[in-house]
Design a protein around this motif. Structure first.
Motif, PDB file in Angstrom:
ATOM      1  N   ILE A 120       0.847  -1.198   0.000  1.00 49.31           N
ATOM      2  CA  ILE A 120       0.000   0.000   0.000  1.00 49.31           C
ATOM      3  C   ILE A 120       0.884   1.251   0.000  1.00 49.31           C
ATOM      4  CG2 ILE A 120      -1.882  -1.210   1.159  1.00 49.31           C
ATOM      5  CD1 ILE A 120      -1.192   0.413   3.671  1.00 49.31           C
ATOM      6  N   VAL A 121       0.322   2.346  -0.517  1.00 45.51           N
ATOM      7  CA  VAL A 121       1.096   3.588  -0.596  1.00 45.51           C
ATOM      8  C   VAL A 121       0.562   4.653   0.351  1.00 45.51           C
ATOM      9  CG1 VAL A 121       1.889   3.187  -2.955  1.00 45.51           C
ATOM     10  CG2 VAL A 121      -0.281   4.376  -2.580  1.00 45.51           C
ATOM     11  N   SER A 135      -1.495   1.335  -5.123  1.00 46.13           N
ATOM     12  CA  SER A 135      -1.145   1.850  -6.444  1.00 46.13           C
ATOM     13  C   SER A 135      -0.952   0.623  -7.333  1.00 46.13           C
ATOM     14  CB  SER A 135       0.143   2.659  -6.325  1.00 46.13           C
ATOM     15  OG  SER A 135       0.604   3.063  -7.572  1.00 46.13           O
ATOM     16  N   VAL A 136      -1.881   0.446  -8.285  1.00 43.56           N
ATOM     17  CA  VAL A 136      -1.966  -0.836  -8.997  1.00 43.56           C
ATOM     18  C   VAL A 136      -1.549  -0.722 -10.464  1.00 43.56           C
ATOM     19  CG1 VAL A 136      -3.525  -2.769  -9.507  1.00 43.56           C
ATOM     20  CG2 VAL A 136      -3.866  -1.425  -7.454  1.00 43.56           C
ATOM     21  N   LEU A 137      -1.086  -1.813 -11.036  1.00 39.72           N
ATOM     22  CA  LEU A 137      -0.624  -1.877 -12.430  1.00 39.72           C
ATOM     23  C   LEU A 137       0.358  -0.751 -12.736  1.00 39.72           C
ATOM     24  CD1 LEU A 137      -3.849  -2.919 -14.418  1.00 39.72           C
ATOM     25  CD2 LEU A 137      -2.025  -4.368 -13.531  1.00 39.72           C
ATOM     26  N   GLY A 138       1.401  -0.708 -11.949  1.00 41.51           N
ATOM     27  CA  GLY A 138       2.453   0.262 -12.186  1.00 41.51           C
ATOM     28  C   GLY A 138       2.012   1.695 -11.959  1.00 41.51           C
ATOM     29  N   GLY A 139       1.032   1.901 -11.080  1.00 42.21           N
ATOM     30  CA  GLY A 139       0.604   3.255 -10.747  1.00 42.21           C
ATOM     31  C   GLY A 139      -0.469   3.795 -11.663  1.00 42.21           C
ATOM     32  N   ALA A 140      -0.976   2.987 -12.588  1.00 42.23           N
ATOM     33  CA  ALA A 140      -2.020   3.462 -13.500  1.00 42.23           C
ATOM     34  C   ALA A 140      -3.354   3.647 -12.761  1.00 42.23           C
ATOM     35  CB  ALA A 140      -2.196   2.487 -14.656  1.00 42.23           C
ATOM     36  N   TYR A 141      -3.537   2.924 -11.657  1.00 40.19           N
ATOM     37  CA  TYR A 141      -4.787   2.999 -10.901  1.00 40.19           C
ATOM     38  C   TYR A 141      -4.498   3.163  -9.408  1.00 40.19           C
ATOM     39  CZ  TYR A 141      -7.121   1.049 -15.000  1.00 40.19           C
ATOM     40  OH  TYR A 141      -7.611   0.837 -16.259  1.00 40.19           O
ATOM     41  N   LEU A 142      -5.412   3.866  -8.728  1.00 43.12           N
ATOM     42  CA  LEU A 142      -5.393   3.910  -7.273  1.00 43.12           C
ATOM     43  C   LEU A 142      -6.638   3.179  -6.780  1.00 43.12           C
ATOM     44  CD1 LEU A 142      -4.303   7.586  -6.539  1.00 43.12           C
ATOM     45  CD2 LEU A 142      -2.966   5.510  -6.181  1.00 43.12           C
ATOM     46  N   VAL A 143      -6.468   2.250  -5.851  1.00 42.76           N
ATOM     47  CA  VAL A 143      -7.587   1.475  -5.322  1.00 42.76           C
ATOM     48  C   VAL A 143      -7.573   1.609  -3.807  1.00 42.76           C
ATOM     49  CG1 VAL A 143      -8.550  -0.853  -5.074  1.00 42.76           C
ATOM     50  CG2 VAL A 143      -7.492  -0.179  -7.228  1.00 42.76           C
ATOM     51  N   GLN A 144      -8.757   1.889  -3.224  1.00 47.04           N
ATOM     52  CA  GLN A 144      -8.841   1.968  -1.770  1.00 47.04           C
ATOM     53  C   GLN A 144      -9.596   0.764  -1.232  1.00 47.04           C
ATOM     54  OE1 GLN A 144     -10.329   5.985  -0.877  1.00 47.04           O
ATOM     55  NE2 GLN A 144      -8.208   6.433  -0.326  1.00 47.04           N
ATOM     56  N   SER A 145      -9.102   0.209  -0.139  1.00 47.79           N
ATOM     57  CA  SER A 145      -9.746  -0.966   0.433  1.00 47.79           C
ATOM     58  C   SER A 145      -9.786  -0.891   1.955  1.00 47.79           C
ATOM     59  CB  SER A 145      -9.002  -2.237   0.003  1.00 47.79           C
ATOM     60  OG  SER A 145      -7.767  -2.335   0.683  1.00 47.79           O
ATOM     61  N   THR A 146     -10.719  -1.652   2.532  1.00 50.64           N
ATOM     62  CA  THR A 146     -10.807  -1.785   3.987  1.00 50.64           C
ATOM     63  C   THR A 146     -10.989  -3.258   4.320  1.00 50.64           C
ATOM     64  OG1 THR A 146     -13.206  -1.524   3.902  1.00 50.64           O
ATOM     65  CG2 THR A 146     -11.924   0.457   4.349  1.00 50.64           C
ATOM     66  N   ALA A 154      -1.252  -4.947   6.956  1.00 49.02           N
ATOM     67  CA  ALA A 154      -0.849  -4.241   5.734  1.00 49.02           C
ATOM     68  C   ALA A 154       0.664  -4.129   5.640  1.00 49.02           C
ATOM     69  CB  ALA A 154      -1.473  -2.851   5.706  1.00 49.02           C
ATOM     70  N   THR A 155       1.170  -4.215   4.400  1.00 49.37           N
ATOM     71  CA  THR A 155       2.581  -3.901   4.164  1.00 49.37           C
ATOM     72  C   THR A 155       2.645  -2.600   3.371  1.00 49.37           C
ATOM     73  OG1 THR A 155       2.772  -5.120   2.071  1.00 49.37           O
ATOM     74  CG2 THR A 155       3.196  -6.346   4.107  1.00 49.37           C
ATOM     75  N   ILE A 156       3.529  -1.709   3.799  1.00 51.79           N
ATOM     76  CA  ILE A 156       3.620  -0.373   3.195  1.00 51.79           C
ATOM     77  C   ILE A 156       4.860  -0.286   2.316  1.00 51.79           C
ATOM     78  CG2 ILE A 156       3.672   2.102   3.670  1.00 51.79           C
ATOM     79  CD1 ILE A 156       2.454   1.554   6.370  1.00 51.79           C
ATOM     80  N   ARG A 157       4.654   0.220   1.091  1.00 52.41           N
ATOM     81  CA  ARG A 157       5.764   0.360   0.145  1.00 52.41           C
ATOM     82  C   ARG A 157       6.863   1.219   0.769  1.00 52.41           C
ATOM     83  NH1 ARG A 157       4.449   2.136  -5.923  1.00 52.41           N
ATOM     84  NH2 ARG A 157       3.302   0.174  -5.783  1.00 52.41           N
ATOM     85  N   LEU A 158       8.095   0.779   0.630  1.00 54.31           N
ATOM     86  CA  LEU A 158       9.221   1.519   1.199  1.00 54.31           C
ATOM     87  C   LEU A 158       9.253   2.929   0.605  1.00 54.31           C
ATOM     88  CD1 LEU A 158      11.897  -1.335   0.959  1.00 54.31           C
ATOM     89  CD2 LEU A 158      10.793  -0.505   3.047  1.00 54.31           C
ATOM     90  N   VAL A 258      12.207  -3.833 -10.417  1.00 49.99           N
ATOM     91  CA  VAL A 258      11.953  -2.864  -9.363  1.00 49.99           C
ATOM     92  C   VAL A 258      10.981  -1.787  -9.852  1.00 49.99           C
ATOM     93  CG1 VAL A 258      13.055  -1.163  -7.851  1.00 49.99           C
ATOM     94  CG2 VAL A 258      14.262  -3.259  -8.453  1.00 49.99           C
ATOM     95  N   THR A 259      10.065  -1.361  -8.968  1.00 49.01           N
ATOM     96  CA  THR A 259       9.222  -0.209  -9.241  1.00 49.01           C
ATOM     97  C   THR A 259       9.810   0.987  -8.513  1.00 49.01           C
ATOM     98  OG1 THR A 259       7.273  -1.608  -9.390  1.00 49.01           O
ATOM     99  CG2 THR A 259       6.886   0.738  -9.036  1.00 49.01           C
ATOM    100  N   VAL A 260      10.031   2.089  -9.232  1.00 45.28           N
ATOM    101  CA  VAL A 260      10.619   3.272  -8.596  1.00 45.28           C
ATOM    102  C   VAL A 260       9.681   4.472  -8.746  1.00 45.28           C
ATOM    103  CG1 VAL A 260      12.998   2.496  -8.905  1.00 45.28           C
ATOM    104  CG2 VAL A 260      11.921   3.850 -10.697  1.00 45.28           C
ATOM    105  N   THR A 261       9.732   5.359  -7.764  1.00 45.21           N
ATOM    106  CA  THR A 261       8.965   6.605  -7.825  1.00 45.21           C
ATOM    107  C   THR A 261       9.892   7.761  -7.455  1.00 45.21           C
ATOM    108  OG1 THR A 261       7.031   5.352  -7.090  1.00 45.21           O
ATOM    109  CG2 THR A 261       6.830   7.734  -7.047  1.00 45.21           C
ATOM    110  N   PRO A 262      10.915   8.008  -8.276  1.00 45.63           N
ATOM    111  CA  PRO A 262      11.888   9.036  -7.919  1.00 45.63           C
ATOM    112  C   PRO A 262      11.404  10.445  -8.291  1.00 45.63           C
ATOM    113  CG  PRO A 262      12.520   8.019  -9.985  1.00 45.63           C
ATOM    114  CD  PRO A 262      11.238   7.345  -9.541  1.00 45.63           C
TER     115      PRO A 262
END
Lengths: 325, 254
Positions: A120-121, A135-146, A154-158, A258-262
């Motif tokens: 999760i982001v 952040s799904v499919l390489g950031g193309a979509y944002l999905v919220q869940s409960t 939950a695991t949080i993206r570094l 790797v997925t990066v968000t620099p």
């Protein structure tokens, strides 16, 4: 008396017992969801040094799990979180989205019959329920869940959560852990990777320079490294460059890799297959240099240069050096 | 030895992929659906051990009717048989429900070793193997770059975000492998012909004895993020490097 609900954060340690940087992010997230509780597995004589640091990162309480069995893969982390979760009302159990964090979260979620959200982001508490953003499919979509019921694991993206919890003076709770040794793998040796002097880790890097098939050879890949050094960036690569043997697979940015968000992503000689875009399209600023004017990566470039990387990049490096003088 | 390999049908990563805006689930009805390439490597690890020892290799998949294609591919590569868990009520299963169902299939069939890819190329969760191990009450060694299978144990080097860990586990166990583990073989002509004669068992949820139900993960909202739009594009006329340096400086990136 008000019963405080708590949120648990699994603190990752290095093989030598130092707190990993993910602790700040995890405690900041936990503080949004309840009283932040750090759960750490350490020998009792080693835990004292950790307390001050965990307090400075916002831990209201530190659960130190100790055990007389040693050398089992993540067994104590799993049992410590399960024990802490069963000790009182909790809203969430948070771990880093590292290989280790995911594995612990996976087992804890199954044991507690809890819902699991991975990579999760963002995470917030809304009207009493924990909402996770993916952040799904390489950031193309944002999905919220409960979670349908109970706490969310939950695991949080570094690097996904930037804030920091207010410092606290933590109370300490020691818990002795029993482990069923037949249920866990054995660790024979562990070592952190040593990066070459000056080389930066791709994961979590704020700047990345990547090379693709257009670089042409392993020798030519030095140009990518030179620009990375000039910008203080980590070195990445497209899958085509990795498959062609220009650079190690660990540098691969993309759907497999790797997925990066620099803040800055510079792509040299990369055409921009969806496979690659999925790993970098959430970068804040994207620069593309490619001699093929029709390369699809130009469609998402903030600054694109149609030209030969072997003339444009040396000029760029020289200009960067000029400016730093 | 009986080795179960988990294989999954996923949208081809070289094509466009999209999510259903209501359920947040991946749309699996458009575009090409293929066996996940990481699962071909998992199968290769099993087949190499089979080549050396004559172990039994069973490919297991969960998915709609057409997911049988990935079992056919696995059989053509060399798996001995396939198991297909297909049940309409599994559509849109989250991680918890997927792991529970797969663990049910594995427990039903019996196993010495389960091999999976480290993470699928669509969901990329990377947690299903460890979840299955917890359901089955056995050790797991995931994200292995190298794998050594022995009659009673499995060992390998695990690649983590921070470095490497040498691990081992006694069997039965669950492992997952990375892209570095093995190069998958291509099915031979004989393999493709022979695959048609190999058995595939189709089972539904009612055939399984399952653990109690986990809390579900509920999707609230799905939004498509606006694509990163194109900015300046220049054609190098000898000074593009200088122009780029100015752009970086103007944006405080140098």
């Amino acid at each position: 008396m008000v019963i405080m609900t708590t949120a648990l954060a699994l603190i990752e340690l290095t093989p030598t017992g130092a707190i990993r940087p993910s602790a700040r992010m995890l405690l900041a997230a936990a503080a949004r969801l309840g009283d932040p509780v750090a759960v750490v597995v350490a020998a009792p004589h080693k835990s004292e040094g950790l307390l001050a640091e965990l307090g400075s990162l916002g831990a209201a309480r530190v659960v130190v799990a100790t055990s007389n069995t040693d050398g089992l893969l993540l067994a104590h982390e799993v049992e410590a979180l399960v024990a802490a979760a069963n000790a009182g009302p909790i809203t969430a159990i948070l771990a880093a989205n590292s290989v280790e964090g995911r594995e612990v979260a996976a087992r804890v979620a199954v044991r507690l019959r809890a819902a699991l959200a991975v990579d999760i982001v963002d995470i917030t508490l809304e009207a009493g329920s924990v909402v996770a953003t993916h952040s799904v499919l390489g950031g193309a979509y944002l999905v919220q869940s409960t979670a349908e019921s109970g706490p969310l694991v939950a695991t949080i993206r570094l690097g996904a959560i930037g804030d920091r919890a207010a410092a606290a003076t933590p109370e300490v709770m020691e818990v002795a852990i029993d482990v069923d040794t037949s249920r866990f793998a054995v660790v024979n040796a562990a070592a952190d990777a040593v990066f070459e002097a000056g080389r930066r880790d791709l994961r979590g890097a704020s700047r990345v320079v990547s090379g693709g098939r257009g670089i042409g050879s392993q020798e030519n890949f030095a140009l990518v490294e030179q620009l990375a050094d000039a910008l203080g960036a980590a070195v990445g690569a497209s899958r085509a460059a990795v498959d062609a043997g220009y650079i190690a697979q660990s540098a691969q940015v993309g759907q497999t890799g790797v997925t990066v968000t620099p803040d800055l992503y510079v792509a040299l000689g990369i055409s921009g297959a969806i496979q690659h875009r999925a790993g970098m399209q959430t970068a804040k600023t994207i620069v593309v240099i490619n001699k093929d004017a029709n390369a699809p990566l130009f469609d998402i470039a903030d600054f694109g240069v149609v030209g030969d990387v072997f003339t444009v990049v040396p000029q760029l490096i020289e200009a960067i050096r000029e400016r730093s003088r | 030895m009986k080795i179960l390999v988990l294989v999954k049908q996923v949208p081809d990563t070289w094509g466009e992929r999209s999510l259903d805006s209501v359920t947040g689930a991946l749309i699996r009805t458009t575009g090409e659906q293929v066996i996940d390439e990481i699962d071909e490597r998992a199968l290769e690890v099993a087949l190499q051990y089979k080549d050396a020892t004559n172990a039994e290799v069973v490919a297991v998949t969960m998915g709609p009717a057409r997911a049988i294609d990935v079992l056919r591919k696995s059989l053509a590569m060399g798996a001995d048989s396939g198991i297909h868990l297909v049940d309409d009520s599994l559509a849109g299963s989250d991680l918890g429900w997927t792991a529970r169902a797969l663990a049910g299939v594995i427990a039903l069939d019996g196993f010495d070793l389960v091999i999976a890819g480290n993470e699928s190329t669509d969901g990329r969760g990377g947690v299903i193997p460890a979840m299955i191990a917890e359901h089955l009450g056995v050790p797991n060694a995931t994200f292995l770059d190298t794998v050594t299978i022995a009659p009673n144990s499995v060992a390998g080097e695990r690649a983590t975000d921070y470095g490497t860990v040498d691990v081992s586990a006694s069997l039965p166990a669950v492992i997952s492998i990375t892209e570095r583990s093995a190069e998958p073989r291509f099915p031979s002509f004989r393999g493709i012909l022979g695959a048609k004669k190999k058995p595939v068992k189709t089972i539904s949820l009612s055939d399984l004895q399952l653990d109690s139900e986990p809390s579900r993960s509920l999707v609230h909202s799905t939004s498509k993020r606006p694509p990163h739009s194109a900015g300046t594009k220049v054609i190098d006329a000898g000074d593009a490097g200088m122009q780029l340096a100015k752009f970086l400086a103007d944006n405080r990136l140098i």
